[in-house]
Design a protein around this motif. Structure first.
Motif, PDB file in Angstrom:
ATOM      1  N   ALA A  74     -52.746 -17.131 -11.586  1.00 44.52           N
ATOM      2  CA  ALA A  74     -52.180 -16.029 -10.803  1.00 44.52           C
ATOM      3  C   ALA A  74     -52.549 -16.168  -9.330  1.00 44.52           C
ATOM      4  CB  ALA A  74     -52.676 -14.701 -11.350  1.00 44.52           C
ATOM      5  N   ALA A  75     -53.790 -16.597  -9.073  1.00 42.12           N
ATOM      6  CA  ALA A  75     -54.235 -16.750  -7.687  1.00 42.12           C
ATOM      7  C   ALA A  75     -53.386 -17.790  -6.973  1.00 42.12           C
ATOM      8  CB  ALA A  75     -55.707 -17.145  -7.653  1.00 42.12           C
ATOM      9  N   VAL A  76     -53.047 -18.856  -7.698  1.00 43.78           N
ATOM     10  CA  VAL A  76     -52.216 -19.891  -7.084  1.00 43.78           C
ATOM     11  C   VAL A  76     -50.860 -19.312  -6.709  1.00 43.78           C
ATOM     12  CG1 VAL A  76     -50.984 -22.045  -7.515  1.00 43.78           C
ATOM     13  CG2 VAL A  76     -53.374 -21.820  -8.190  1.00 43.78           C
ATOM     14  N   SER A  77     -50.289 -18.487  -7.605  1.00 48.41           N
ATOM     15  CA  SER A  77     -48.971 -17.960  -7.266  1.00 48.41           C
ATOM     16  C   SER A  77     -49.062 -16.957  -6.111  1.00 48.41           C
ATOM     17  CB  SER A  77     -48.266 -17.361  -8.478  1.00 48.41           C
ATOM     18  OG  SER A  77     -49.022 -16.312  -9.011  1.00 48.41           O
ATOM     19  N   LEU A  78     -50.194 -16.253  -6.024  1.00 42.68           N
ATOM     20  CA  LEU A  78     -50.383 -15.368  -4.868  1.00 42.68           C
ATOM     21  C   LEU A  78     -50.468 -16.185  -3.582  1.00 42.68           C
ATOM     22  CD1 LEU A  78     -52.828 -12.505  -5.853  1.00 42.68           C
ATOM     23  CD2 LEU A  78     -50.418 -12.377  -5.273  1.00 42.68           C
ATOM     24  N   LEU A  79     -51.111 -17.339  -3.683  1.00 41.51           N
ATOM     25  CA  LEU A  79     -51.234 -18.212  -2.521  1.00 41.51           C
ATOM     26  C   LEU A  79     -49.850 -18.671  -2.074  1.00 41.51           C
ATOM     27  CD1 LEU A  79     -53.658 -19.496  -0.943  1.00 41.51           C
ATOM     28  CD2 LEU A  79     -53.087 -21.596  -2.168  1.00 41.51           C
ATOM     29  N   VAL A  80     -49.054 -19.076  -3.061  1.00 43.56           N
ATOM     30  CA  VAL A  80     -47.682 -19.475  -2.759  1.00 43.56           C
ATOM     31  C   VAL A  80     -46.957 -18.304  -2.106  1.00 43.56           C
ATOM     32  CG1 VAL A  80     -45.478 -20.163  -3.767  1.00 43.56           C
ATOM     33  CG2 VAL A  80     -47.594 -21.163  -4.613  1.00 43.56           C
ATOM     34  N   GLY A  81     -47.190 -17.105  -2.656  1.00 40.95           N
ATOM     35  CA  GLY A  81     -46.580 -15.911  -2.090  1.00 40.95           C
ATOM     36  C   GLY A  81     -46.981 -15.695  -0.648  1.00 40.95           C
ATOM     37  N   SER A  82     -48.247 -15.959  -0.355  1.00 36.06           N
ATOM     38  CA  SER A  82     -48.712 -15.723   1.009  1.00 36.06           C
ATOM     39  C   SER A  82     -48.081 -16.720   1.972  1.00 36.06           C
ATOM     40  CB  SER A  82     -50.235 -15.780   1.074  1.00 36.06           C
ATOM     41  OG  SER A  82     -50.670 -17.100   0.995  1.00 36.06           O
ATOM     42  N   VAL A  83     -47.842 -17.936   1.488  1.00 41.21           N
ATOM     43  CA  VAL A  83     -47.144 -18.909   2.333  1.00 41.21           C
ATOM     44  C   VAL A  83     -45.738 -18.392   2.631  1.00 41.21           C
ATOM     45  CG1 VAL A  83     -46.223 -21.244   2.446  1.00 41.21           C
ATOM     46  CG2 VAL A  83     -48.484 -20.854   1.486  1.00 41.21           C
ATOM     47  N   GLY A  84     -45.115 -17.797   1.618  1.00 44.13           N
ATOM     48  CA  GLY A  84     -43.786 -17.210   1.805  1.00 44.13           C
ATOM     49  C   GLY A  84     -43.792 -16.130   2.869  1.00 44.13           C
ATOM     50  N   ILE A  85     -44.777 -15.255   2.781  1.00 43.64           N
ATOM     51  CA  ILE A  85     -44.864 -14.164   3.763  1.00 43.64           C
ATOM     52  C   ILE A  85     -45.102 -14.724   5.159  1.00 43.64           C
ATOM     53  CG2 ILE A  85     -46.285 -12.227   4.544  1.00 43.64           C
ATOM     54  CD1 ILE A  85     -46.389 -11.168   1.895  1.00 43.64           C
ATOM     55  N   SER A  86     -45.995 -15.705   5.220  1.00 47.54           N
ATOM     56  CA  SER A  86     -46.295 -16.332   6.501  1.00 47.54           C
ATOM     57  C   SER A  86     -45.012 -16.864   7.124  1.00 47.54           C
ATOM     58  CB  SER A  86     -47.278 -17.475   6.268  1.00 47.54           C
ATOM     59  OG  SER A  86     -48.211 -17.528   7.298  1.00 47.54           O
ATOM     60  N   ASN A  87     -44.249 -17.518   6.287  1.00 49.90           N
ATOM     61  CA  ASN A  87     -42.985 -18.090   6.732  1.00 49.90           C
ATOM     62  C   ASN A  87     -42.035 -16.997   7.228  1.00 49.90           C
ATOM     63  OD1 ASN A  87     -41.090 -20.227   6.973  1.00 49.90           O
ATOM     64  ND2 ASN A  87     -40.075 -19.413   5.150  1.00 49.90           N
ATOM     65  N   THR A  88     -41.915 -15.933   6.451  1.00 51.53           N
ATOM     66  CA  THR A  88     -41.077 -14.805   6.854  1.00 51.53           C
ATOM     67  C   THR A  88     -41.524 -14.250   8.195  1.00 51.53           C
ATOM     68  OG1 THR A  88     -40.930 -14.197   4.547  1.00 51.53           O
ATOM     69  CG2 THR A  88     -40.171 -12.572   6.132  1.00 51.53           C
ATOM     70  N   MET A  89     -42.838 -14.138   8.340  1.00 49.33           N
ATOM     71  CA  MET A  89     -43.368 -13.553   9.561  1.00 49.33           C
ATOM     72  C   MET A  89     -43.102 -14.434  10.774  1.00 49.33           C
ATOM     73  SD  MET A  89     -44.431 -10.609   8.981  1.00 49.33           S
ATOM     74  CE  MET A  89     -45.240 -10.353  10.551  1.00 49.33           C
ATOM     75  N   PHE A  90     -43.239 -15.750  10.597  1.00 48.43           N
ATOM     76  CA  PHE A  90     -42.933 -16.647  11.707  1.00 48.43           C
ATOM     77  C   PHE A  90     -41.475 -16.472  12.122  1.00 48.43           C
ATOM     78  CE2 PHE A  90     -46.754 -19.291  10.703  1.00 48.43           C
ATOM     79  CZ  PHE A  90     -47.262 -19.318  11.981  1.00 48.43           C
ATOM     80  N   THR A  91     -40.599 -16.434  11.117  1.00 50.68           N
ATOM     81  CA  THR A  91     -39.180 -16.245  11.413  1.00 50.68           C
ATOM     82  C   THR A  91     -38.956 -14.900  12.094  1.00 50.68           C
ATOM     83  OG1 THR A  91     -38.877 -17.281   9.270  1.00 50.68           O
ATOM     84  CG2 THR A  91     -36.908 -16.502  10.389  1.00 50.68           C
ATOM     85  N   SER A  92     -39.606 -13.878  11.545  1.00 52.28           N
ATOM     86  CA  SER A  92     -39.405 -12.531  12.066  1.00 52.28           C
ATOM     87  C   SER A  92     -39.871 -12.421  13.518  1.00 52.28           C
ATOM     88  CB  SER A  92     -40.150 -11.548  11.161  1.00 52.28           C
ATOM     89  OG  SER A  92     -40.282 -10.318  11.784  1.00 52.28           O
ATOM     90  N   VAL A  93     -41.032 -13.013  13.809  1.00 48.08           N
ATOM     91  CA  VAL A  93     -41.533 -12.972  15.183  1.00 48.08           C
ATOM     92  C   VAL A  93     -40.561 -13.697  16.103  1.00 48.08           C
ATOM     93  CG1 VAL A  93     -43.326 -13.850  16.717  1.00 48.08           C
ATOM     94  CG2 VAL A  93     -43.966 -12.661  14.623  1.00 48.08           C
ATOM     95  N   LEU A  94     -40.039 -14.829  15.599  1.00 53.74           N
ATOM     96  CA  LEU A  94     -39.094 -15.602  16.387  1.00 53.74           C
ATOM     97  C   LEU A  94     -37.836 -14.778  16.652  1.00 53.74           C
ATOM     98  CD1 LEU A  94     -39.283 -18.531  17.400  1.00 53.74           C
ATOM     99  CD2 LEU A  94     -37.718 -19.150  15.544  1.00 53.74           C
ATOM    100  N   GLU A  95     -37.329 -14.139  15.592  1.00 51.13           N
ATOM    101  CA  GLU A  95     -36.117 -13.338  15.731  1.00 51.13           C
ATOM    102  C   GLU A  95     -36.332 -12.151  16.661  1.00 51.13           C
ATOM    103  OE1 GLU A  95     -34.072 -14.017  11.344  1.00 51.13           O
ATOM    104  OE2 GLU A  95     -35.212 -12.201  11.773  1.00 51.13           O
ATOM    105  N   LYS A  96     -37.567 -11.674  16.698  1.00 49.14           N
ATOM    106  CA  LYS A  96     -37.829 -10.472  17.468  1.00 49.14           C
ATOM    107  C   LYS A  96     -38.460 -10.781  18.828  1.00 49.14           C
ATOM    108  CE  LYS A  96     -37.867  -7.304  13.691  1.00 49.14           C
ATOM    109  NZ  LYS A  96     -36.407  -7.163  13.785  1.00 49.14           N
TER     110      LYS A  96
END
Ligand SMILES: Nc1ncnc2c1ncn2[C@@H]1O[C@H](COP(=O)(O)OP(=O)(O)OP(=O)(O)O)[C@@H](O)[C@H]1O
Ligand SMILES: [Mg+2]
Lengths: 242, 413
Positions: B289-311
């Motif tokens: 489960a921790a591994v999938s949370l880690l994968v999830g956090s990479v996803g969020i990180s990615n979203t945030m980079f995009t979001s900051v860029l868009e904004k």
């Protein structure tokens, strides 16, 4: 922070002075000088029009005056304070309280309603909600947008959007209004409306206004015209205005 | 800007975010859902084990022939529930427990009672239907005093009993077409036995006096036992009692620690073993489960980079109208935290659904038999972890966004 608040007001007080200001953009190997030694004083309650050809450095100069950028060389004194001495966060607060911006492309936040956009600068200043929302509504109503306050920018016409952005600029009651081609995206009738509004703020409310424009018809509303060419001031002209 | 306002703007940003950015919370959703499902499984198992083993009795010790390092997974009571052959039979088949061992144990003052038991499978029939069930022969004088089973109907065995039996609740209720009741007579290996008691459990087992059991189970030698169940006088001295029993038997059986041929176990020990097993299992699953949370956090990180860029432009606008770096930072951190929270909420819902259907989907797997249990604690933990993961994942992009120079940000299209 602000020193001269208690001094008697004087028509000839210098509000802003640029002393041999240079702005040089590094472009890879070469350096592009956008401003080459600008020296100018702008007094309280001036209405300054900056004109000049495209690429002459008008926006660059506005950004420096608005504390959005720092000069490569030279000094900028705003209300007797050297802006390069400010910390980033003090500069932001100072900018928020002293300067209001009006942009050519309105620059409203697309996901916020007209009202929320106007509230935003007051929120950054941590003004309490009741005072803030009352002010925002008053100003929007004054600009003829009373029935549009909950519209998103995309639901407003260009002229209405620019009025929202003017409301956002005025709501903090700034001493200086900086407008970079405020009518550039508007048709001539709406543009004239906007300019007359600015003119009124200058005349009736004693605002200091600095405006960039291409249009010499609009420049004649200002009492001072500064003409730029290739990053230098080639002419400063005082106009007769009523 | 006040933090409450930052939160409001962050929420506004989340509500206006594009579908694409919602997809990246999938990692968090999966991570949280699997954590909830796994933990609910573990807690359900633990609860059912506690129910099953809780009444094993802290004063009961079981001795069986044979010895293996893994220990003996056999009930300390009467009815074994471990699969056939799980018992320790690692050593010589010749090793047995017999009267000598019982005599030896009688000499120990710590011991209050000894029940001698044998086990086997027998054919039973009733009204023309027949089947095979497990039979336990017990010392009927002692059994009722030692057993942790409860009687649902009728009575336990007593010393005068001959051709009578006590049966498990499962055998009584559902083994035959017709339910069995007290005083009904069933046939076991061609002899007739009368039911005097029904146990309060679901087992298909039969308990009868050991002397009768010897007659039914041909391969059992008289006075040789499959297990000795011992009740000690003082529950608090369990460990000491086990040690004394082990030492005594090693002497009388002439074996040492290295070649010992019998096992001693207690319900307490088994509980401990089970929970250790459970613990290591859930540690393993939690790691997944921790591994999938880690994968999830990479996803969020990615979203945030995009979001900051868009904004970027909006960051420039906000800075022009008086936003400080920390305002921008707070807005984007809240934004990331809210994305994490959203993922967490969806994950919790999915996890609860999953843990609801899991026992049905995996009914063949013994682990799932305990059912599942989702506690409020685990939901709160899961939600806070998702928020935390979001904030951590969003930190770098948010920090970068907050450091943007106003001119550059305003110029961005
Ligand atoms: N970020 C930058 N990097 C490199 N060069 C720049 C940058 N910003 C402006 N310049 C250059 O500086 C010069 C002045 O640009 P500026 O935007 O101030 O012109 P302007 O007078 O506002 O023109 P316009 O009327 O078209 O808006 C131009 O030559 C431009 O290419
Ligand atoms: Mg320009």
């Amino acid at each position: 922070m602000i020193k001269d608040q208690n001094l008697p007001e004087n028509e000839n007080d210098v509000l802003l002075s640029l002393e041999d200001v240079w702005k040089i953009y590094p472009m890879g190997e070469v350096e592009v000088p956008a401003l080459k030694g600008i020296t100018v004083e702008i007094k309280k309650r001036d209405f300054v029009a900056i004109i000049g050809a495209s690429g002459s450095g008008k926006s660059t100069m506005m950004n420096l005056i608005g504390c959005l950028d720092i000069p490569s060389k030279g000094r900028i004194l705003l209300k007797d304070q050297d802006i390069s001495q400010f910390s980033e966060s003090d500069l932001a607060t100072f900018r928020g309280k002293t300067i209001g911006f009006i942009f050519q492309q309105y620059n409203l936040i697309p996901t916020m309603s007209a009202f929320e956009n106007v509230m935003l600068p007051l929120e950054f200043q941590e003004i309490d909600d009741r005072t803030a929302s009352q002010k925002a509504k008053e100003i929007l109503a004054f600009l003829g947008l009373a029935d549009k306050i909950h519209h998103l920018p995309s639901q407003l016409s260009g002229g209405q959007q620019q009025r929202v952005s003017i409301a956002r600029c005025l709501v903090t009651d700034p001493e200086i209004i900086l407008a970079d081609e405020p009518t550039g995206a508007l048709d001539s009738v709406t543009g004239k409306n906007i300019i007359e509004m600015l003119h009124k703020f200058w005349k009736d409310d004693g605002k200091t206004i600095i405006m960039v424009t291409h249009d010499s018809n609009l420049a004649k509303y200002a009492n001072t015209t500064i003409e730029l060419k290739d990053g230098k001031i080639i002419r400063i002209q005082e106009n007769e205005v009523d | 800007m006040k933090l409450s306002k930052c939160l409001k703007h962050a929420l506004n940003m989340v509500l206006h975010s594009k579908l694409r950015s919602w997809l990246t919370i999938l990692g968090i959703v999966i991570g949280v859902a699997s954590v909830i499902a796994i933990v609910s499984l573990g807690e359900g198992l633990e609860q059912s084990l506690t129910e099953q083993l809780g009444d094993l009795g802290g004063d009961i010790i079981t001795i069986t022939p044979g010895f293996s390092r893994g220990g003996d997974i056999r009930s300390g009571g009467d009815i074994r529930f471990a699969p056939e052959g799980t018992g320790a039979q690692a050593t010589d088949e010749e090793t047995v427990l017999d009267r000598t061992d019982v005599q030896a144990l009688r000499g120990l003052p710590d011991i209050e009672l000894i029940d001698t038991q044998i086990r086997g499978n027998v054919d039973v029939s009733y009204l023309g239907k027949s089947g095979s069930v497990s039979l336990t022969g017990v010392d009927q004088k002692v059994w009722s005093l030692i057993t942790t089973n409860e009687i649902r109907e009728g009575r336990m065995l007593n010393s005068a009993d001959q051709n009578v039996i006590v049966i498990g609740g499962g055998l009584a209720d559902s083994f035959f077409d017709q339910p069995l009741g007290i005083n009904k007579v069933i046939t076991i290996e061609d002899s007739a036995f009368r039911i005097v008691g029904i146990l309060d459990d679901g087992s298909n087992s039969i308990v009868m006096p050991i002397q009768m059991a010897y007659q039914l189970l041909d391969d059992k030698e008289k006075d040789v036992y499959d297990s000795l169940v011992v009740k000690i006088r003082d529950e608090d001295n369990l460990d000491a009692a086990i040690e004394k029993i082990e030492n005594k038997l090693m002497i009388t059986r002439h074996v040492t620690e290295t070649d010992r041929d019998f096992s001693v176990s207690s319900g307490q020990q088994m509980n401990k073993m089970r929970s250790e097993m459970l613990g290591s299992m859930s540690a393993f699953l939690t790691a997944i489960a921790a591994v999938s949370l880690l994968v999830g956090s990479v996803g969020i990180s990615n979203t945030m980079f995009t979001s900051v860029l868009e904004k970027t432009k909006e960051i420039g606008i906000m800075k022009a109208i008086g936003a400080r770096n920390k305002d921008i930072l707070a807005i984007f951190l809240f934004n990331a935290g809210l994305i994490g929270l959203a993922g967490g909420i969806v994950g919790v819902i999915l996890g609860i659904i999953l843990s609801g259907v899991m026992p049905y989907l995996m009914s063949d797997i013994p682990l799932a038999r305990g059912g599942t249990y989702v506690s409020v604690d685990i939901i709160l933990i899961a939600l806070s972890v998702s928020v935390l993961v979001g904030i951590i994942a969003g930190f770098v992009p948010a920090y970068q966004g907050s450091k943007l120079r106003p001119v550059d940000a305003l110029r961005y299209e």
